[in-house]
Design a protein around this motif. Structure first.
Motif, PDB file in Angstrom:
ATOM      1  N   UNK A   1      39.488  54.457  31.880  1.00  0.00           N
ATOM      2  CA  UNK A   1      40.641  53.719  31.470  1.00  0.00           C
ATOM      3  C   UNK A   1      41.504  52.767  32.429  1.00  0.00           C
ATOM      4  N   UNK A   2      41.086  52.660  33.359  1.00  0.00           N
ATOM      5  CA  UNK A   2      41.238  51.730  34.059  1.00  0.00           C
ATOM      6  C   UNK A   2      41.231  50.423  33.509  1.00  0.00           C
ATOM      7  N   UNK A   3      39.444  50.049  33.268  1.00  0.00           N
ATOM      8  CA  UNK A   3      38.094  49.347  32.643  1.00  0.00           C
ATOM      9  C   UNK A   3      39.398  48.847  31.265  1.00  0.00           C
ATOM     10  N   UNK A   4      39.229  49.352  30.444  1.00  0.00           N
ATOM     11  CA  UNK A   4      40.036  49.915  29.369  1.00  0.00           C
ATOM     12  C   UNK A   4      41.452  48.450  29.168  1.00  0.00           C
ATOM     13  N   UNK A   5      41.597  48.915  29.970  1.00  0.00           N
ATOM     14  CA  UNK A   5      43.077  49.217  30.529  1.00  0.00           C
ATOM     15  C   UNK A   5      43.360  47.156  31.252  1.00  0.00           C
ATOM     16  N   UNK A   6      41.924  46.690  31.790  1.00  0.00           N
ATOM     17  CA  UNK A   6      42.340  45.550  32.237  1.00  0.00           C
ATOM     18  C   UNK A   6      41.810  44.829  31.461  1.00  0.00           C
ATOM     19  N   UNK A   7      40.504  44.925  30.827  1.00  0.00           N
ATOM     20  CA  UNK A   7      40.141  44.163  30.109  1.00  0.00           C
ATOM     21  C   UNK A   7      40.908  43.495  28.461  1.00  0.00           C
TER      22      UNK A   7
ATOM     23  N   UNK B   1      33.634  36.795  30.340  1.00  0.00           N
ATOM     24  CA  UNK B   1      35.258  37.063  30.722  1.00  0.00           C
ATOM     25  C   UNK B   1      35.745  36.435  30.031  1.00  0.00           C
ATOM     26  N   UNK B   2      36.685  35.512  29.171  1.00  0.00           N
ATOM     27  CA  UNK B   2      37.072  35.154  28.511  1.00  0.00           C
ATOM     28  C   UNK B   2      38.587  35.087  28.886  1.00  0.00           C
ATOM     29  N   UNK B   3      39.570  34.529  29.774  1.00  0.00           N
ATOM     30  CA  UNK B   3      40.725  34.794  30.456  1.00  0.00           C
ATOM     31  C   UNK B   3      41.716  34.013  30.443  1.00  0.00           C
TER      32      UNK B   3
END
Length: 174
Positions: free
Chosen positions: A56-62, A97-99
């Motif tokens: 859940x944390x990773x999916x929301x962050x990414x 990661x493209x941010x």
């Protein structure tokens, strides 16, 4: 375990690692969730908790990223001969990661290793524990504007489940 059983287990564990990465890169929560046992644990430094909570944390962050690509390197898998349903691993990774920061695109690279404990329950291997170690990282201004000009005819990947890799009908008829 027999030599054949060991080879089959290693193949299943390597596939597990690939499914984990695909779940992250394509924001496929159910795929990534299927790689952890419900009672698994994690320690990523920036997050410590259960495997399902990490998903859940990773999916929301990414979701806030424009793109992600995780590449797996060498994968060492070690077995305890007295416990055939438990294995330990070290997997090298290279994460792109493209941010966006202050309205401008940046490329963030994070490279390191995962230290894992795998457990087989029934016929299935999943993560029982996963720790992420970061060995090095860097962040630079994005420099791929030529994709819109010089390489404008390229088929671009997507950062979600609309990526071409999910379109089996297209691939079947390609």
């Amino acid at each position: 375990m027999t030599e054949l059983a060991t080879l089959l287990a290693k193949d299943a564990i390597r596939d597990l690692a690939a499914r984990y990465m695909r779940g992250q890169d394509r924001l496929d929560r159910s795929l990534q969730l299927s790689t952890f046992w419900p009672d698994s644990t994690t320690d990523y430094g920036i997050f410590t908790g259960s495997g399902p909570e990490f998903v859940d944390f990773a999916q929301d962050l990414l979701k806030a990223h424009l793109a992600n690509q995780h590449i797996i390197g060498q994968h060492l898998i070690d077995y305890d001969p007295d416990r055939p349903d438990v294995a330990f691993g070290e997997v090298y990774y290279y994460a792109f990661h493209r941010i966006v920061e202050e309205g401008a695109p940046y490329d963030m690279l994070i490279c390191g290793r995962y230290l894992d404990r795998y457990e087989r329950r029934g016929d299935e291997w999943r993560f029982a524990h996963r720790t992420e170690l970061v060995d090095w990282a860097r962040k630079d201004a994005a420099s791929d504007g030529f994709l819109a000009t010089d390489l404008s005819a390229c088929v671009l990947g997507r950062h979600d489940m609309q990526d071409r890799s999910y379109d089996r009908e297209w691939l079947e008829n390609a």
